[in-house]
Design an enzyme around this catalytic site. Sequence first.
Site, mmCIF file in Angstrom:
data_model
loop_
_atom_site.group_PDB
_atom_site.id
_atom_site.type_symbol
_atom_site.label_atom_id
_atom_site.label_comp_id
_atom_site.label_asym_id
_atom_site.label_seq_id
_atom_site.Cartn_x
_atom_site.Cartn_y
_atom_site.Cartn_z
ATOM 1 N N HIS A 80 0.857 -1.194 0.000
ATOM 2 C CA HIS A 80 0.000 0.000 0.000
ATOM 3 C C HIS A 80 0.889 1.239 0.000
ATOM 4 O O HIS A 80 1.779 1.370 0.850
ATOM 5 C CB HIS A 80 -0.900 0.020 1.238
ATOM 6 C CG HIS A 80 -1.874 1.165 1.238
ATOM 7 N ND1 HIS A 80 -3.047 1.150 0.507
ATOM 8 C CD2 HIS A 80 -1.846 2.364 1.870
ATOM 9 C CE1 HIS A 80 -3.690 2.278 0.688
ATOM 10 N NE2 HIS A 80 -2.981 3.037 1.508
ATOM 11 N N ASP A 85 -7.664 -1.737 4.600
ATOM 12 C CA ASP A 85 -6.264 -1.359 4.837
ATOM 13 C C ASP A 85 -5.946 -1.193 6.314
ATOM 14 O O ASP A 85 -5.209 -0.290 6.727
ATOM 15 C CB ASP A 85 -5.915 -0.049 4.088
ATOM 16 C CG ASP A 85 -6.151 -0.170 2.595
ATOM 17 O OD1 ASP A 85 -6.077 -1.288 2.075
ATOM 18 O OD2 ASP A 85 -6.411 0.863 1.955
ATOM 19 N N CYS A 123 47.501 27.949 -9.105
ATOM 20 C CA CYS A 123 47.763 26.674 -8.430
ATOM 21 C C CYS A 123 49.251 26.378 -8.315
ATOM 22 O O CYS A 123 49.723 25.884 -7.298
ATOM 23 C CB CYS A 123 47.102 25.516 -9.191
ATOM 24 S SG CYS A 123 45.349 25.728 -9.496
#
Length: 932
Positions: free
Chosen positions: A137, A173, A737
Site C-alpha cells: 500500500h 487497509d 595553483c
Amino acid sequence: MCIYVYKFIGRQITRRWLPGEKYVLVYFKNKLKLALIGQSLFGQEVYSHLRKEGHRVVGVFTVPDKDGKADPLALAAEKDGTPVFKLPKWRIKGKTIKEVAEAYRSVGADLNVLPFCTQFIPMDIIDSPKHGSIIYHPSILPRHRGASAINWTLIMGDKKAGFSVFWADDGLDTGPILLQRSCDVEPNDTVDALYNRFLFPEGIKAMVEAVQLIADGKAPRIPQPEEGATYEGIQKKENAEISWDQSAEVLHNWIRGHDKVPGAWTEINGQMVTFYGSTLLNSSVPPGEPLEIKGAKKPGLVTKNGLVLFGNDGKALMVRNLQFEDGKMIPASQYFSAGETSVVELTAEEVKVAETIKVIWAGILSNVPIIEDSTDFFKSGASSMDVARLVEEIRQKCDGLQLQNEDVYMATKFEDFIQKVVRKLRGEDQEAELVVDYVSKEVNEMMVKMPYQCFINGQFTDADDGKTYDTINPTDGSTICKVSYASLADVDKAVAAAKDAFENGEWGRMNARERGRLMYRLADLLEENQEELATIEALDSGAVYTLALKTHIGMSVQTFRYFAGWCDKIQGSTIPINQARPNRNLTFTKKEPLGVCAIIIPWNYPLMMLAWKSAACLAAGNTLVLKPAQVTPLTALKFAELSVKAGFPKGVINIIPGSGGIAGQRLSEHPDIRKLGFTGSTPIGKQIMKSCAVSNLKKVSLELGGKSPLIIFNDCELEKAVRMGMGAVFFNKGENCIAAGRLFVEESIHDEFVTRVVEEIKKMKIGDPLDRSTDHGPQNHKAHLEKLLQYCETGVKEGATLVYGGRQVQRPGFFMEPTVFTDVEDHMYLAKEESFGPIMVISKFQNGDIDGVLQRANNTEYGLASGVFTRDINKAMYVSEKLEAGTVFINTYNKTDVAAPFGGVKQSGFGKDLGEEALNEYLKTKTVTLEY
C-alpha cells in the site's frame, strides 16, 4: 535452511560423497510457493524479482486482456510458463465464485502476494494459504487508507511519503504491518516523481524482503494504531476542480497531487483546462500576459516559462503544461499562440519515418483497424505504460530519435504527433526550447549578457527552493547580479538528467566522431565569444582582461579542440594470452566511459578549470554535473548557453552554482555519480575523497594545494630569472595553483635579485582589470584578501623581513600590493603554508649547497610544481630528478600546454588534467576474452 554438499564433475553435479574429493557447500534460503494476485508493471517486477530470489510462483491471478492486450504481469508469467488466470471478478453477490476458488486452490500456494490489485479478493481466498496474504500500500499506514493514497499524500502537504507492506484484511487497509519505508517529499514532487523515485523501486525490494521474512519465520505483525488514521476516497475528475481561495502552497499541493491522474482543472474561457507540472515560485514574478481564470481573484500570467498563478496569500506558483478538453496538451507558455504552428511538408525520408511510426502505433493500438491522421492515442485505449513503450520503440526503430513522454501527451492525434516528430528531427524545437533570462551590462564597450540560473537538463531554471545569492565584482565590491543557489533537490535533478542522458539519450548512442564534431563546434563558439567571456571573467573574478583573453579563454578554446581530436582515437588493445594457442582464444580490452561525472572547480581560473576537466570528461563519452566556485559562477553558466548552441543534447552538461557545503557535498555522496574531479584546497579534497569512498567508492582525481619551490642558482641568467620569478609568483594576482610558493636564491646573488624584483614591482600598474594597461588586478573576493593580509601579519610577527607591500591598496575593491618577504626560515609559517596570492617568499641558501637546498625544497607535504634556474644542464637535470613534484620547470615557469599532463604528488593530489593521461581519468578498462 537446507545445506547440500555438491561435487562438480565437468558440467554435471552430484550429491554423492566421494572420499578424497573436493566439495563445495551450497546454501539455500527457505523458499515459498507463491500466488501473485494483481496487475501492472509493478506486479510484473515483483514477480520477476521473487523468481530470481528462488521462490516458486505457482500461479498468477490477474485481470482480463484489455482491448486485446494482456497486462504486463500476465505477459511475463505466460512467457515463463507460469499458470495464469485472467479473472474478471472473484465473487458474485458477496460470495466467492466456485470455479474461481477451485482454480485458485489448485495451485497450492503457501502465501498470497498482492503487489497492486484493483479487484476485491474474498476473505476465504485471503486466508486460504498457510501464511495468509500480504499487500503493498503506497502510504505510511494508518495514514491515507483507501485508494489514491499517493495523491492524498501530496494533496495534504505531507512532508513524508512512503509505503507499507501489511497482512491483508477485509479491504479497509487496517491489517497488521509487516514493514514500512519512508522518504522525504520534495517541494515540487508529483505523483509520478514520487512513485518513480521511491515508491516503485523501493517497493519492489520491500515486497521481496517481506516474502523472505515470512519464509524465514521472522515476519512481524504490528497492529496499526488508530491515532493519526485517515481514509480518503478515489480522486476522480469531477471532484478535482481547483478552489481558488487558498494559499499558493495549498493550490500547488492540489495541482501536483492530481498530476497526472485525474488532473486538477479549472475553467478558462468557458473550457475545462487541466494543469500539470506545478512548482512553487520563490523568486520574483516574471513579466507576462494576463489570463482571466474563473473563480480566481487575480488573473494568471502567461510568461515565457509557464503560467503563473496566485494564492490568497499573495504568493505564486507556476504550471508548465495545460491540457484542453479535446485531450491536446501544450506548454502553458504557448497559451496565446496555441494553434498558430503551420503544417510542415514531409520529405521522402520523413515520410519513411512516419510510416515506421504508424506501424508502431498500430502495434500498440491493436484494437484499432487502421491508424488514421485523426486517431487519438489515448482515446483509442492507450495508457501511460504505452507512452513509455511508444517512446522506446521509436528510439529503437528510428535511428535513435529521442522523444520525451510529454511529446506524446502534447500531440495525442497521429497527425499532430508526426508533425512534432518532424520538427524535432529538423531541430526546429531546439532554439525555442532554450529560454535564457540574462543580466545585461554595458561594459568594456560591449553589451554583456550573463545567464544567472541553474542549468539542468538543457534548461535554465531557478533553484528548486528559489534561493539566490549575490556574486560580487572584486574591482569595486558591487553586486553584479543574483545567482541561483542550488539546493539538494537541484543536484539530484541534475544528476538524474545526466544519468538519463548517458543511459537513454542521444549522447550515449552517438558515435565518437560526432561527439568530436560537437566539441569542435563548442570550441569555435568559445572563440567567437571570447571577448564577452573574457569581460565576464574580469567582472566576476578580477582577472586582468588581456590575461583572461589569452589564458583564461584562449587555453579553454585550445583544450576543447585538443580533446575533440581525441574522441575517435580512444582505443583498447589486443593481448596475446597464454591460452591463445592452440585453443583459439582472443583477449582484448575496451576503453569505456564511466557514466555520470561530477566536476568541482575553483575560482582562480573559472572557465579554464572548467575546460581542463570537462573537455576530457566529454571526449571520453561521459555526462557531467559541474559546480563552479560559489564566487565565480558566471562564465560557467555562459558556457552552458554555448553548449546548447553547439548542439549538445539535453542532460549531457549540467551546471549548478551554489555552495560547496551543500551542492559539492551532495555530489561527493551521490550514489549515481561514478567519478568526481576536484580542484581546490587539500583539506576539502580529503573530505571529498572520504565522502566518495563511503558513498559508492567513486573514482576520484584531486588537484589540491601547493607550495611550489623555485630554486635560483648563481649561474642563472639573472635578468630572465627575475622576470620569470616574478611571473611565477604574481601571475594572475598570485591566484595560481602552481605559483612559486617559496623561492630559494643562492647567497651570492640574493641581494641583487631582491633589489631587481622590488624595482620591477614598482613599475607594475595596479588597477581596473578592464584597462588594457593594467598589470595587477583585484584579489578574487574579500575573504581571500583578508586572509592574505593576515598571512603577511603572521610573517612579520615571526621575524621575516617585509621588503615591500603587505598592505591593501587604498581604493574601492579588493586590491593588494605585490609583496616581498626575505629572511624566511624553514620553521616559519610563510615557509610552510601556501598564500595563493601576490606574496613572494624568499629564502637564502649557501653557495654550492645543491643537496641542502633540495632537502629544504622537498621538506613540504605538497608537490604540485617546482622550478630551477641555472645555465648548467647537468645541474638542472639532477635537480629536476630530485624535486618531488608533478611538474618541474627549467629556466622557465608557468608553461603549461593542453598536450602535457598536469597534476601533483603527495598532498597536492593525484590524477592528471590535460594530455592523453587526462582521458584515463574518465575511462574504465574492460577485458574481454572469447573462444572462437
